[in-house]
Design a protein around this motif. Structure first.
Motif, PDB file in Angstrom:
ATOM      1  N   PRO A  35       0.834  -1.213   0.000  1.00  0.00           N
ATOM      2  CA  PRO A  35       0.000   0.000   0.000  1.00  0.00           C
ATOM      3  C   PRO A  35       0.865   1.258   0.000  1.00  0.00           C
ATOM      4  O   PRO A  35       2.036   1.203   0.365  1.00  0.00           O
ATOM      5  N   ALA A  36       0.261   2.375  -0.412  1.00  0.00           N
ATOM      6  CA  ALA A  36       1.015   3.627  -0.505  1.00  0.00           C
ATOM      7  C   ALA A  36       1.527   4.077   0.864  1.00  0.00           C
ATOM      8  O   ALA A  36       2.518   4.771   0.958  1.00  0.00           O
ATOM      9  N   SER A  42       2.768   2.134   3.198  1.00  0.00           N
ATOM     10  CA  SER A  42       3.557   1.045   3.790  1.00  0.00           C
ATOM     11  C   SER A  42       4.495   1.562   4.876  1.00  0.00           C
ATOM     12  O   SER A  42       4.574   1.012   5.969  1.00  0.00           O
ATOM     13  N   ARG A  43       5.191   2.641   4.532  1.00  0.00           N
ATOM     14  CA  ARG A  43       6.188   3.130   5.475  1.00  0.00           C
ATOM     15  C   ARG A  43       5.538   3.645   6.760  1.00  0.00           C
ATOM     16  O   ARG A  43       6.024   3.384   7.859  1.00  0.00           O
ATOM     17  N   LEU A  44       4.460   4.347   6.584  1.00  0.00           N
ATOM     18  CA  LEU A  44       3.789   4.900   7.760  1.00  0.00           C
ATOM     19  C   LEU A  44       3.265   3.768   8.649  1.00  0.00           C
ATOM     20  O   LEU A  44       3.388   3.810   9.879  1.00  0.00           O
ATOM     21  N   LEU A 101       6.188   2.544  10.565  1.00  0.00           N
ATOM     22  CA  LEU A 101       6.632   3.449  11.635  1.00  0.00           C
ATOM     23  C   LEU A 101       5.661   3.402  12.809  1.00  0.00           C
ATOM     24  O   LEU A 101       6.056   3.435  13.976  1.00  0.00           O
ATOM     25  N   LYS A 102       4.377   3.289  12.489  1.00  0.00           N
ATOM     26  CA  LYS A 102       3.397   3.221  13.571  1.00  0.00           C
ATOM     27  C   LYS A 102       3.535   1.925  14.368  1.00  0.00           C
ATOM     28  O   LYS A 102       3.260   1.903  15.576  1.00  0.00           O
ATOM     29  N   SER A 120       5.999   2.539  17.022  1.00  0.00           N
ATOM     30  CA  SER A 120       5.433   3.273  18.161  1.00  0.00           C
ATOM     31  C   SER A 120       4.660   2.322  19.052  1.00  0.00           C
ATOM     32  O   SER A 120       4.702   2.409  20.272  1.00  0.00           O
ATOM     33  N   VAL A 122       8.885   7.158  17.607  1.00  0.00           N
ATOM     34  CA  VAL A 122       9.652   7.467  16.402  1.00  0.00           C
ATOM     35  C   VAL A 122      10.194   8.895  16.429  1.00  0.00           C
ATOM     36  O   VAL A 122      11.257   9.189  15.904  1.00  0.00           O
ATOM     37  N   ILE A 180      15.625   7.568  13.594  1.00  0.00           N
ATOM     38  CA  ILE A 180      15.231   6.485  12.687  1.00  0.00           C
ATOM     39  C   ILE A 180      15.770   6.793  11.291  1.00  0.00           C
ATOM     40  O   ILE A 180      15.513   7.858  10.745  1.00  0.00           O
ATOM     41  N   ARG A 181      16.511   5.863  10.733  1.00  0.00           N
ATOM     42  CA  ARG A 181      17.108   6.093   9.417  1.00  0.00           C
ATOM     43  C   ARG A 181      16.804   4.948   8.487  1.00  0.00           C
ATOM     44  O   ARG A 181      16.719   3.802   8.915  1.00  0.00           O
ATOM     45  N   PHE A 182      16.727   5.312   7.235  1.00  0.00           N
ATOM     46  CA  PHE A 182      16.550   4.298   6.191  1.00  0.00           C
ATOM     47  C   PHE A 182      17.794   4.286   5.322  1.00  0.00           C
ATOM     48  O   PHE A 182      18.010   5.193   4.530  1.00  0.00           O
ATOM     49  N   GLY A 186      15.244  -1.520  -1.311  1.00  0.00           N
ATOM     50  CA  GLY A 186      14.798  -1.170   0.025  1.00  0.00           C
ATOM     51  C   GLY A 186      15.882  -0.652   0.926  1.00  0.00           C
ATOM     52  O   GLY A 186      16.867  -0.082   0.459  1.00  0.00           O
ATOM     53  N   TRP A 187      15.696  -0.891   2.187  1.00  0.00           N
ATOM     54  CA  TRP A 187      16.546  -0.283   3.205  1.00  0.00           C
ATOM     55  C   TRP A 187      16.770  -1.251   4.363  1.00  0.00           C
ATOM     56  O   TRP A 187      15.972  -2.146   4.597  1.00  0.00           O
ATOM     57  N   TYR A 214      10.894  -3.673  -0.992  1.00  0.00           N
ATOM     58  CA  TYR A 214       9.873  -3.831  -2.026  1.00  0.00           C
ATOM     59  C   TYR A 214      10.408  -4.869  -3.009  1.00  0.00           C
ATOM     60  O   TYR A 214      11.358  -4.597  -3.744  1.00  0.00           O
TER      61      TYR A 214
END
Lengths: 283, 692
Positions: A86-87, A89-91, A94-95, A98, A104, A109-111, A127-128, A142
């Motif tokens: 999903p668009a 994904s990152r959020l 991150l949640k 938390s 966060v 926090i680093r990628f 990815g990271w 991804y």
């Protein structure tokens, strides 16, 4: 302070809420959660798929006899697959941090670019590695290809290192000091296992015997592919791959043979993926 | 207002450090191309890039595109239509090129027959409208070498927000599958309202985002200066700084400490662990490394203490690991790892690293015999230890410690003949080329050449775009050794005879050509003008001499620009004449004095006879400056020779005699390489930099 099992529970609940099917570890040895058929094979299904699970990852060469406070032959990954990614994904990710207690906004926090790749599965992605205050806690990928095939619905794979997360949250200096359950340490649960398996992998495993078992699995693989049974064939590949890692830890595989064997595994991964896909499309 | 500012920002999941600037640049290019094509006037003002965004700001963008008329001549009528009068492929191609259709064409007569003309009047349009219609294809069409796919889109990483503003207004459209707006985003996706394109940078700054790369660098530098008090200091490499700054939007430097016990480990190990794994910076005082480090966080404000504790724990964990590896590695002596090389596969001619090591020992010893007699034994010993550390755990973990770890492991504490003398840096230097003494140079050279041999003999040649085995770097390192080793004047031919006696000549020839070509670039990188590098590369056989010679040519030419330009022109002429003569089967004769008729040729002959001896003498004394200054005196007689005389005289004896004279002059000139490649009449400075 959150115990290891609480972290697992919170992550499971969080991702279940996001529509993931929470499955149990796939009970064949493997080096990473990606090898679980709930990830690798499900990538080839048409339509959406979301899953989350804990997966023990066995890497014989990383064994340190229980002596090293940071390295284990077997560690636990918490694996999430969202297909298509999903668009947000990152959020979502991150949640989830938390939720287990990493604010966060209060941490660094680093990628960092890390394009994950599994040569033996013919899989790679962009990815990271995610770092929290300098500590790598997650691999965020991804997928672009698996089994050598382009993936039309680009999925995201999140792999949390559970021991790392627990050490971070509990501020422990040794993995063995992690509190697994109230009053129960990681060391009391697993340390002896690390010691014995390190001895087995580095000193005792019978290379010649294992080679024969490898050959046996290769025979089975061919037979099963011929019988159009990609799922058991995939189990054989997993077994083969693990034994390969054991022989490798014993120093029984020179570099050229390693390259050949990885190529061989990649070939099978591709054939299994193709057969699996073909049968799915027919059914 | 007739014009407005224009801003585009793509908010992207963290882009790799290497593509951020590229993204900024390509974004600018995409907008510029669109403006140019649509005849929108506007000036590029500024570009921005961080890991999470690339943006460009344009100023004075015209609000309207004035009416314009196109009148373009197309194909002849005859071929524009087929027999049935339908548009032919030629006409269709023409129309497609200008995005026109048949309604826009007229047939007009010209003096060469009837032609198709495209006559199109494009009415006055609003820039906003044109941009709205075209910007998405301009942005989505940007290509990178490493792309990522998601959904139906591609970019180096997924684009998650699109901001497009024309003046204070958002241009609303769909781009990368996202409705654009005038809202930017912060780390967690929080909205940041942008008031106007010009306020972009300031609006982001209020959310602790420094969009300007340079400003991020300045903030970083200032903090770095303040972070440590004398005598402490930290000097992160440019690469590390770039990488560190490339993963944050608002750098902030914090300080940490580690247990002093780790300082017992070789400090290079600690530095690599800190920098490579943790992206932290080592701290030093006058005596060396101290138990502190610096690290950069991204905009964290009120939780620095906890963040620092966490960083310190990570660093400790890494150091423990390093210590664990090192203690294991030290259980064996360096030489005891030698047999393990049999298990390391290699590519190309050598199937294992062991095989390659054996050959390096042999070649290094042979080279030492010629160029460093007396040090053969040390060379042999160093060469044998060269690869041993590759199979240690510490180098397995930190490949950049190859050589350094070996040095520490191999340094003698006993009289064991297998160990290196205390204080010897030869092993390390043979790998890192930090300093070049005879031993490190000979070993390093044998190693580099065998690497090249292994790949070249299997046809695995590098190209400028594809060089997976870093062979270009290997060749450049070999050249550095050849040209810069203080005590040795290496000769390429002799070295090649030693190292390449086990491959076909075509392989060593190919490699020699390759290195010769790289040598020219090497000279240019050393500040030699490109045309001088072209001139002296033919002296490649002794690279060190070629470098010296190049520098002399460069300095002397600076003083005698005019003469050099003339001599170069004459040298070219001589080469052409000699080539021509050869083509027609004419043979330059040995010059006979009595055949010299004109005073011009007599003068030239006298000078060349005189110069011949003098130059030989000066060259053998390596007094290149004097030799070159002497050679310059050939200008006058040479000029008058060409001014007054015809070489290709009808009298064959006379002609061949003159050819002979020119050949002698050519030989004199070639003491310095190919004079004819020097810039002849271009007299301005040519630094060659542009040519790199």
């Amino acid at each position: 302070m959150k115990t290891l099992q609480e972290i697992i529970r919170i992550l499971s609940d969080y991702w279940a809420d996001k529509g993931c099917v929470v499955v149990q570890p796939y009970d064949v040895e493997k080096g990473a959660g990606t090898f679980n058929p709930m990830t690798f094979l499900k990538l080839f299904d048409s339509g959406p798929w979301r899953t989350a699970y804990v997966e023990p990852a066995r890497r014989p060469q990383d064994g340190r006899y229980g002596d090293n406070p940071f390295r284990l032959y077997k560690h636990m990954q918490f694996q999430v697959i969202l297909k298509p990614a999903p668009a947000d994904s990152r959020l979502l990710y991150l949640k989830s941090l938390s939720r287990i207690g990493i604010d966060v906004k209060k941490h660094d926090i680093r990628f960092l670019e890390d394009n994950w790749e599994s040569p033996s599965l013919g899989a790679w992605g962009r990815g990271w590695e995610v770092r929290c205050d300098g500590l790598e806690i997650t691999q965020f990928t991804y997928f672009q290809q698996a089994g050598g095939l382009e993936l039309p619905d680009v999925p995201v794979e999140l792999t949390y290192g559970l021991e790392r997360l627990a050490m971070f949250l509990q501020k422990k200096k040794s993995v063995y000091d992690i509190e697994w359950a109230p009053g129960v340490t990681y060391g009391s649960v697993r340390k002896e296992e690390e010691r014995q398996f390190s001895i087995y992998y580095f000193e005792k495993a019978s290379v010649e015997g294992l080679r024969k078992v490898c050959d046996f699995y290769l025979g089975e693989l061919e037979m099963l592919l011929g019988s159009k049974l990609p799922l058991p064939a995939y189990d054989c590949l997993l077994n083969f791959s693990h034994l390969f890692n054991v022989i490798d830890a014993r120093g029984g595989i020179d570099h050229r043979a390693r390259a050949d064997m990885i190529k061989q595994m990649r070939g099978y991964a591709r054939r299994i993926a193709l057969l699996y896909k073909e049968m799915k499309e027919l059914s | 207002m007739k014009s407005a500012d224009f801003l585009v920002e793509l908010w992207v999941e963290d882009m790799p450090v290497a593509v951020q600037l590229e993204a900024e640049f390509k974004l600018k290019e995409a907008v510029e191309k669109l403006f140019e094509r649509e005849k929108i006037s506007g000036e590029f003002k500024k570009g921005f890039s961080t890991p999470r965004r690339a943006a460009v700001l344009f100023e004075n963008v015209s609000r309207y595109i004035e009416e314009s008329k196109t009148d373009i001549k197309g194909p002849p009528e005859k071929i524009a239509f087929d027999r049935d009068g339908k548009p032919s492929a030629v006409l269709e191609g023409f129309l497609a090129r200008y995005q026109a259709d048949c309604a826009d064409i007229r047939i007009r007569a010209t003096d060469r027959g009837n032609y198709v003309f495209l006559e199109k009047t494009i009415p006055r349009r609003s820039s906003e409208q044109v941009i709205r219609e075209n910007i998405y294809s301009a942005l989505e069409g940007i290509k990178f070498s490493k792309m990522m796919r998601w959904g139906a889109h591609s970019f180096p990483r997924p684009v998650r927000n699109v901001l497009i503003m024309f003046g204070k207004k958002a241009l609303k459209l769909d781009c990368f599958g996202i409705p654009s707006s005038k809202t930017s985003r912060a780390f967690m996706g929080e909205n940041i309202k942008i008031e106007s394109p010009a306020a972009y940078e300031q609006n982001l700054k209020s959310s602790r985002i420094l969009a300007d790369r340079k400003k991020r660098g300045d903030v970083f530098e200032a903090q770095l200066k303040d972070a440590l008090k004398e005598p402490l200091y930290s000097k992160p490499s440019d690469e590390l700084t770039r990488e560190t700054l490339g993963i944050c939007e608002f750098p902030r430097i914090l300080k940490g400490e580690f247990d002093e016990k780790f300082l017992e480990l070789p400090h290079e190990f600690l530095k690599v662990t800190l920098e490579f794994h943790q992206k932290c910076f080592a701290v030093y005082d006058k005596k060396g490394m101290v138990n502190r480090f610096l690290f950069v966080v991204d905009g964290v404000s009120d939780n620095a203490r906890e963040v620092r504790d966490n960083y310190e724990r990570c660093v400790t964990a890494r150091f423990e690991d390093t210590k664990f590896f090192w203690e294991n590695d030290r259980k064996k002596k360096l030489i005891e790892y030698y047999d393990n090389l049999k298990r390391v596969n290699y590519m190309g001619k050598f199937s294992t690293l062991y095989e390659k090591a054996e050959r390096i020992i042999r070649d290094a010893a042979e080279i030492a015999k010629i160029y460093s007699p007396g040090e053969e034994e040390e060379v042999r010993k160093t060469a044998k230890l060269l690869y041993c550390d590759i199979v240690t755990q510490i180098v397995g973990e930190f490949p950049e410690l190859h050589g350094i770890a070996g040095q520490y492991l191999g340094m003698g504490v006993t009289d064991d003949p297998d160990e290196l003398p205390v204080g010897s840096h030869a092993l390390r230097d043979a790998v890192t080329l930090e300093t070049l003494n005879n031993v490190s140079a000979v070993c390093g050279l044998a190693e580099r050449l065998n690497t090249l041999k292994s790949f070249f003999s299997s046809g695995m040649l590098p190209t400028t775009s594809k060089d997976p085995y870093a062979l270009i770097k290997t060749a450049d390192e070999a050249l550095r050794i050849l040209a810069e080793t203080e005590g040795i004047d290496f000769e390429v031919t002799k070295i090649f005879e030693i190292v390449f006696d086990d491959v076909e000549k075509s392989v060593s020839d190919k490699l020699r050509d390759f290195m010769n070509e790289r040598f020219k670039l090497y000279l240019i990188k050393k500040g030699i003008p490109a045309d001088v590098a072209n001139m002296t590369e033919s002296k490649f056989d002794i690279p060190k001499e070629a470098l010296k010679l190049s520098r002399v040519v460069m300095t002397v030419r600076d003083k005698k620009r005019d003469e050099f330009a003339h001599i170069a022109a004459s040298a070219k002429r001589i080469r052409n004449i000699l080539k021509q003569a050869e083509k027609f089967g004419m043979e330059p004769a040995t010059v006979q004095k009595d055949l010299l008729k004109a005073p011009e040729e007599k003068a030239l002959y006298d000078l060349s006879a005189l110069l011949g001896g003098e130059l030989e003498n000066l060259m053998s004394k390596k007094d290149y400056t004097a030799a070159l200054l002497r050679l310059v005196s050939v200008k006058e007689p040479l000029d008058s020779f060409f001014e007054k005389l015809m070489v290709m005289d009808k009298d064959e004896a006379l002609r061949d005699n003159r050819l002979g004279l020119l050949r002698d002059i050519d030989k004199l000139l070639s003491n310095f390489g190919r004079f004819d490649t020097l810039n002849a009449l271009v007299l301005e400075d040519n630094t060659g930099k542009k040519l790199e």
